[in-house]
Every structure is written in structure tokens, then in C-alpha cells.
Design a protein around this motif. Structure first.
Motif, PDB file in Angstrom:
ATOM      1  N   TYR A  83       0.914  -1.143  -0.002  1.00 50.42           N
ATOM      2  CA  TYR A  83       0.045   0.206  -0.043  1.00 50.42           C
ATOM      3  C   TYR A  83       0.783   1.215   0.119  1.00 50.42           C
ATOM      4  O   TYR A  83       0.471   2.168  -0.714  1.00 50.42           O
ATOM      5  CB  TYR A  83      -0.856   0.167   1.336  1.00 50.42           C
ATOM      6  CG  TYR A  83      -1.793   1.415   1.506  1.00 50.42           C
ATOM      7  CD1 TYR A  83      -2.887   1.253   0.357  1.00 50.42           C
ATOM      8  CD2 TYR A  83      -1.542   2.304   2.116  1.00 50.42           C
ATOM      9  CE1 TYR A  83      -3.554   2.542   0.372  1.00 50.42           C
ATOM     10  CE2 TYR A  83      -2.407   3.442   2.285  1.00 50.42           C
ATOM     11  CZ  TYR A  83      -3.336   3.414   1.280  1.00 50.42           C
ATOM     12  OH  TYR A  83      -4.002   4.667   1.439  1.00 50.42           O
ATOM     13  N   ILE A  84       1.900   1.318   0.829  1.00 50.56           N
ATOM     14  CA  ILE A  84       2.847   2.544   0.977  1.00 50.56           C
ATOM     15  C   ILE A  84       3.286   2.641  -0.351  1.00 50.56           C
ATOM     16  O   ILE A  84       3.557   3.649  -0.950  1.00 50.56           O
ATOM     17  CB  ILE A  84       3.833   2.386   1.932  1.00 50.56           C
ATOM     18  CG1 ILE A  84       3.007   2.330   3.526  1.00 50.56           C
ATOM     19  CG2 ILE A  84       4.777   3.566   2.103  1.00 50.56           C
ATOM     20  CD1 ILE A  84       2.204   3.458   3.685  1.00 50.56           C
ATOM     21  N   LYS A  85       3.856   1.564  -1.004  1.00 48.14           N
ATOM     22  CA  LYS A  85       4.448   1.641  -2.393  1.00 48.14           C
ATOM     23  C   LYS A  85       3.580   2.351  -3.413  1.00 48.14           C
ATOM     24  O   LYS A  85       3.803   3.278  -4.040  1.00 48.14           O
ATOM     25  CB  LYS A  85       4.857   0.292  -2.793  1.00 48.14           C
ATOM     26  CG  LYS A  85       5.676   0.179  -4.382  1.00 48.14           C
ATOM     27  CD  LYS A  85       6.114  -1.263  -4.569  1.00 48.14           C
ATOM     28  CE  LYS A  85       7.000  -1.184  -5.931  1.00 48.14           C
ATOM     29  NZ  LYS A  85       6.113  -0.947  -6.902  1.00 48.14           N
ATOM     30  N   ALA A  86       2.288   1.758  -3.363  1.00 47.80           N
ATOM     31  CA  ALA A  86       1.079   2.353  -4.365  1.00 47.80           C
ATOM     32  C   ALA A  86       1.235   4.005  -3.969  1.00 47.80           C
ATOM     33  O   ALA A  86       0.694   4.728  -4.911  1.00 47.80           O
ATOM     34  CB  ALA A  86       0.114   1.718  -4.243  1.00 47.80           C
ATOM     35  N   LEU A  87       1.135   4.237  -2.786  1.00 48.59           N
ATOM     36  CA  LEU A  87       0.759   5.431  -2.447  1.00 48.59           C
ATOM     37  C   LEU A  87       2.035   6.648  -3.106  1.00 48.59           C
ATOM     38  O   LEU A  87       1.609   7.573  -3.228  1.00 48.59           O
ATOM     39  CB  LEU A  87       0.528   5.749  -0.849  1.00 48.59           C
ATOM     40  CG  LEU A  87      -0.119   6.731  -0.216  1.00 48.59           C
ATOM     41  CD1 LEU A  87      -1.415   6.963  -0.644  1.00 48.59           C
ATOM     42  CD2 LEU A  87       0.057   6.774   1.380  1.00 48.59           C
ATOM     43  N   SER A  88       3.153   5.939  -2.931  1.00 52.66           N
ATOM     44  CA  SER A  88       4.392   6.721  -3.261  1.00 52.66           C
ATOM     45  C   SER A  88       4.346   7.003  -4.913  1.00 52.66           C
ATOM     46  O   SER A  88       4.966   7.697  -5.360  1.00 52.66           O
ATOM     47  CB  SER A  88       5.646   6.107  -3.017  1.00 52.66           C
ATOM     48  OG  SER A  88       6.074   4.830  -3.698  1.00 52.66           O
ATOM     49  N   GLU A  89       3.468   6.108  -5.617  1.00 53.69           N
ATOM     50  CA  GLU A  89       3.372   6.411  -6.924  1.00 53.69           C
ATOM     51  C   GLU A  89       2.317   7.467  -7.340  1.00 53.69           C
ATOM     52  O   GLU A  89       2.224   8.013  -8.324  1.00 53.69           O
ATOM     53  CB  GLU A  89       3.057   4.918  -7.569  1.00 53.69           C
ATOM     54  CG  GLU A  89       3.989   4.020  -7.363  1.00 53.69           C
ATOM     55  CD  GLU A  89       3.826   2.675  -7.905  1.00 53.69           C
ATOM     56  OE1 GLU A  89       2.330   2.545  -8.270  1.00 53.69           O
ATOM     57  OE2 GLU A  89       4.560   1.695  -7.802  1.00 53.69           O
ATOM     58  N   ILE A  90       1.527   7.940  -6.424  1.00 53.88           N
ATOM     59  CA  ILE A  90       0.554   8.901  -6.652  1.00 53.88           C
ATOM     60  C   ILE A  90       0.684  10.316  -5.891  1.00 53.88           C
ATOM     61  O   ILE A  90       0.142  11.297  -6.036  1.00 53.88           O
ATOM     62  CB  ILE A  90      -1.114   8.443  -6.561  1.00 53.88           C
ATOM     63  CG1 ILE A  90      -1.343   7.779  -5.115  1.00 53.88           C
ATOM     64  CG2 ILE A  90      -1.238   7.118  -7.546  1.00 53.88           C
ATOM     65  CD1 ILE A  90      -2.766   7.483  -4.996  1.00 53.88           C
ATOM     66  N   VAL A  91       1.370  10.092  -4.888  1.00 51.86           N
ATOM     67  CA  VAL A  91       1.923  11.240  -4.130  1.00 51.86           C
ATOM     68  C   VAL A  91       3.406  11.506  -4.234  1.00 51.86           C
ATOM     69  O   VAL A  91       4.135  10.570  -4.001  1.00 51.86           O
ATOM     70  CB  VAL A  91       1.507  10.982  -2.676  1.00 51.86           C
ATOM     71  CG1 VAL A  91       1.988  12.297  -1.682  1.00 51.86           C
ATOM     72  CG2 VAL A  91       0.109  10.703  -2.364  1.00 51.86           C
ATOM     73  N   ASP A  92       3.855  12.785  -4.236  1.00 60.62           N
ATOM     74  CA  ASP A  92       5.024  12.966  -4.558  1.00 60.62           C
ATOM     75  C   ASP A  92       5.906  13.134  -3.334  1.00 60.62           C
ATOM     76  O   ASP A  92       5.864  14.149  -2.596  1.00 60.62           O
ATOM     77  CB  ASP A  92       5.114  14.482  -5.288  1.00 60.62           C
ATOM     78  CG  ASP A  92       6.616  14.829  -5.712  1.00 60.62           C
ATOM     79  OD1 ASP A  92       7.702  14.240  -5.263  1.00 60.62           O
ATOM     80  OD2 ASP A  92       6.760  15.493  -6.553  1.00 60.62           O
ATOM     81  N   PHE A  93       6.221  12.261  -2.502  1.00 61.99           N
ATOM     82  CA  PHE A  93       7.154  11.911  -1.481  1.00 61.99           C
ATOM     83  C   PHE A  93       8.162  13.015  -1.403  1.00 61.99           C
ATOM     84  O   PHE A  93       8.378  13.573  -0.352  1.00 61.99           O
ATOM     85  CB  PHE A  93       7.616  10.609  -1.094  1.00 61.99           C
ATOM     86  CG  PHE A  93       6.221   9.639  -0.582  1.00 61.99           C
ATOM     87  CD1 PHE A  93       5.020  10.073  -0.422  1.00 61.99           C
ATOM     88  CD2 PHE A  93       6.631   8.283  -0.476  1.00 61.99           C
ATOM     89  CE1 PHE A  93       4.061   9.275   0.063  1.00 61.99           C
ATOM     90  CE2 PHE A  93       5.562   7.355   0.260  1.00 61.99           C
ATOM     91  CZ  PHE A  93       4.257   7.902   0.345  1.00 61.99           C
ATOM     92  N   GLU A  94       8.923  13.046  -2.322  1.00 57.75           N
ATOM     93  CA  GLU A  94      10.045  13.969  -2.499  1.00 57.75           C
ATOM     94  C   GLU A  94       9.815  15.412  -2.199  1.00 57.75           C
ATOM     95  O   GLU A  94      10.488  16.125  -1.608  1.00 57.75           O
ATOM     96  CB  GLU A  94      11.028  13.608  -3.655  1.00 57.75           C
ATOM     97  CG  GLU A  94      11.603  12.170  -3.706  1.00 57.75           C
ATOM     98  CD  GLU A  94      12.205  11.962  -2.556  1.00 57.75           C
ATOM     99  OE1 GLU A  94      13.070  12.632  -1.834  1.00 57.75           O
ATOM    100  OE2 GLU A  94      12.156  10.796  -1.949  1.00 57.75           O
ATOM    101  N   ARG A  95       8.791  15.576  -2.793  1.00 57.29           N
ATOM    102  CA  ARG A  95       8.485  17.221  -2.706  1.00 57.29           C
ATOM    103  C   ARG A  95       7.780  17.586  -1.414  1.00 57.29           C
ATOM    104  O   ARG A  95       8.176  18.479  -0.799  1.00 57.29           O
ATOM    105  CB  ARG A  95       6.899  17.322  -3.736  1.00 57.29           C
ATOM    106  CG  ARG A  95       6.531  18.842  -3.890  1.00 57.29           C
ATOM    107  CD  ARG A  95       7.452  19.633  -4.703  1.00 57.29           C
ATOM    108  NE  ARG A  95       7.221  20.795  -5.033  1.00 57.29           N
ATOM    109  CZ  ARG A  95       6.440  21.247  -5.998  1.00 57.29           C
ATOM    110  NH1 ARG A  95       6.107  20.299  -6.990  1.00 57.29           N
ATOM    111  NH2 ARG A  95       5.986  22.498  -6.217  1.00 57.29           N
ATOM    112  N   ILE A  96       7.214  16.468  -0.663  1.00 55.42           N
ATOM    113  CA  ILE A  96       6.881  16.625   0.560  1.00 55.42           C
ATOM    114  C   ILE A  96       8.179  16.871   1.564  1.00 55.42           C
ATOM    115  O   ILE A  96       8.105  17.638   2.597  1.00 55.42           O
ATOM    116  CB  ILE A  96       5.831  15.559   1.328  1.00 55.42           C
ATOM    117  CG1 ILE A  96       4.773  15.602   0.600  1.00 55.42           C
ATOM    118  CG2 ILE A  96       5.687  15.642   2.773  1.00 55.42           C
ATOM    119  CD1 ILE A  96       3.811  14.226   0.651  1.00 55.42           C
TER     120      ILE A  96
END
Length: 344
Positions: free
Chosen positions: A162-175
Motif C-alpha cells: 500500500y505504501i509503495k502504491a501511495l508513493s506512486e501517486i503522491v510526490d513523497f520527495e516534494r513533501i
């Protein structure tokens, strides 16, 4: 005793209507419905309420007794993760032991069919009709040890996928680059070890609150509304925090406070997110809201020449707008939302 599903599953007071026997009846009815659709595999999850482990065990035993394989997360699991697991693992459905934001004396059962969305009214009506006809000697159950030996029971951990899938739609690096200072209030609920870990990994400073199980939820409903978050107002202003993020008991509702210590209403968050998805994610499609939600999101959609869809109260109707109309965002004033490329 007639058992009826409301806007989101069946909920009742523990040891009053929510009894072991009634849980078995509901589980048997869901099992029969799943088999009628050709299904043979489900996820059975739970939140942090009183005795949810035992209720999940009972439901799992009934599923296995009906020849349906059970995937059981070892820890409390957010409702959106249950939906994700149904879709990503191509399951026949999911059963979540939760009463969401209701007071602590309540428990409940949510059922999501194979599309991952909350069960539609026609589905819950079929399940209710089956419940009404079930006799105690027609409830089938199998011990989990036997089910495991027969390949009908498995412990899983849906979090990494789930976390992996979330990282594909949310820009973790930008956060991460934003250097945010966040207060994360889990309200003793199913977001524990999900939202707190994400905030700790992505934010410069994170103050995690109520990140342990308390079946009384601190003596109040696990509802991240303005009343519950008011206690942070002075702390945010004096401590220089950027945002407060909170979730309800099964982590499918949100509450937000900004850097001035002001509660930001879900109506406003939904409109802001719609603008973000149109401008920064280049999404195309209508927006959807419940009839009791403000028209702010409609104004945003209009700016981008997109339609607005209105539904009755209940996220099951909004989820359908994501599935059938490819809505960019679907949300309600109570703090529930999802987006086009996430779970319905």
C-alpha cells in the motif's frame, strides 16, 4: 432481531445487538452472497475497538467454514488499505470489523465487494435478506488451525504494498523538501503505524499523538472534527507547527488544522485538493460530492470546464462516481474523500 446496514455497514452496541451470534449471522450471510457471485477469497480486517481480534476470528472461521479463503492482517488496518488489498490482490471482497467514528461502545461490520468500494444498497439488501432467513444450525465454521492446514487461512501484511502504491501517486520527495512540522493525531485508531510512519519519514519534525490502542478513544468518539482538534490551536500557534493531521477510528475520515491554529473544514479541503489535481496533476474529469457538501468544489470544477456530480449521503454513492464516472475527486462534508487513481 432484524439486522440492517446503514450508510456504511452494520453498526450496533457491543453486547446488546453486536453479539457473537449476530456477528456469525452477518458473516454467514456475506459468505453466501460472496459464493453466489463466484467468489472464493476475502480479506478480514479490524480497527482498534474492544475485542475486534475476537470478532475478526469469528468472521474468519465462518468464511473458512464456507470454503472461502481468508487473508487476515495481523494488525489493525485502515479502511482504505482494505479497499486497496481487495483490488490489488483481486479478491472477492473485504470485511472490516469497525464502527468507524462511532462512540466506543459500538462495533460494526463493513463489507466491500470485489470492486473495493463500500457495498451498494442493492448488495446490502441482498445480504440483509439472507440474514433474515439464516437458522443457527445453518452457520458453518472452521477453526483457523484447520483452515490454515487446508489452505483457507493466511496472515498477511498489506502495508508495504500500500505504501509503495501511495508513493506512486503522491510526490513523497516534494513533501520531504517542504521541511514541514506536523502534529499527527491518530485518535487511537487504525491509522497507527501507517499515517504516523509516513509523517515521520516525510516531515522535518513530527509530533505523534494518541498512537496507541485505547478502546475508549480517550472517552470520546474517534472523530477528527473541529471540537476534537480545538485543543491544538494554541500549541500550533505558539510552537510554530505547520499543520495538524488527524484521522478517525478506521482512518477513512480526516481532520485538518492550519498553521494559524484554525480548523479547515472538509468542504474547503476537498475544493483545494480538486484545484491541485487539475493544476498540478493534470487530471481530467468531473468532481463528486454528497448533497450535504458545499458547492465550493463545484466552482473549482467549473473553472476547468468540468462537471459536478451530486449524490445522496454515504460514501458508497461517491465511490461509484469514481468507478463509473472517473471523478477526479469525490468527497463529503464529514471528511471522507478519495481521488481518481486511488481506492474507491
Amino acid at each position: 432481531m432484524a439486522i440492517r446496514f446503514g450508510t456504511s455497514g452494520w453498526r450496533a452496541v457491543i453486547s446488546d445487538e453486536f453479539t457473537f451470534n449476530n456477528v456469525k449471522r452477518v458473516a454467514q450471510a456475506i459468505a453466501e452472497f460472496i459464493k453466489s457471485t463466484g467468489g472464493n477469497q476475502v480479506i478480514v480486517a479490524r480497527d482498534t475497538r474492544f475485542m475486534t481480534e475476537r470478532y475478526a476470528q469469528i468472521v474468519s472461521e465462518v468464511m473458512a467454514g464456507n470454503g472461502i479463503k481468508v487473508l487476515l492482517p495481523e494488525n489493525p488496518t485502515p479502511t482504505p488499505v482494505v479497499s486497496f488489498a481487495i483490488r490489488s490482490l483481486e479478491l472477492s471482497g473485504g470485511i472490516n470489523i469497525t464502527a468507524s467514528h462511532n462512540p466506543p461502545e459500538y462495533c460494526g461490520i463493513k463489507f466491500n465487494p470485489s470492486n473495493g468500494a463500500p457495498a451498494a444498497p442493492d448488495t446490502t439488501k441482498k445480504i440483509e435478506d439472507i440474514i433474515d432467513k439464516i437458522e443457527p444450525d445453518k452457520i458453518h465454521a472452521m477453526s483457523l488451525s484447520k483452515a490454515s492446514n487446508e489452505g483457507l487461512f493466511e496472515i498477511i501484511d498489506p502495508k508495504p504494498q500500500y505504501i509503495k502504491a501511495l508513493s506512486e501517486i503522491v510526490d513523497f520527495e516534494r513533501i520531504k523538501a517542504g521541511g514541514l512540522r506536523v502534529i499527527c493525531d491518530l485518535l487511537y485508531g487504525a491509522a497507527i503505524n501507517y499515517l504516523d510512519e509516513l509523517c515521520q519519514n516525510l516531515c522535518a519534525d513530527c509530533n505523534v499523538v494518541h498512537n496507541y490502542r485505547n478502546a475508549y478513544f480517550g472517552g470520546d468518539r474517534p472523530e477528527p472534527d473541529e471540537d476534537r482538534l480545538r485543543e491544538y490551536s494554541t500549541l500550533v500557534r505558539d510552537g510554530g507547527w505547520d499543520i495538524v493531521i488527524a484521522t478517525d477510528g478506521d482512518a477513512d475520515r480526516f481532520g485538518i488544522m492550519d498553521d494559524t491554529g484554525s480548523y479547515v473544514k472538509p468542504n474547503e479541503i476537498i475544493a483545494l485538493l480538486a484545484h491541485h489535481l487539475y493544476v498540478n496533476k493534470n487530471m481530467i474529469g468531473p468532481v463528486a460530492r454528497s448533497i450535504s457538501t458545499s458547492h465550493a468544489v463545484d466552482a473549482v470544477a467549473s473553472e476547468f470546464n468540468q462537471a459536478s456530480l451530486e449524490t445522496p449521503v454515504g460514501f458508497k454513492y461517491l465511490a461509484n462516481m469514481i468507478l463509473s464516472e472517473n471523478a477526479v475527486i469525490a468527497g463529503e462534508e464529514s471528511g471522507g474523500l478519495s481521488i481518481q487513481n486511488h481506492t474507491p
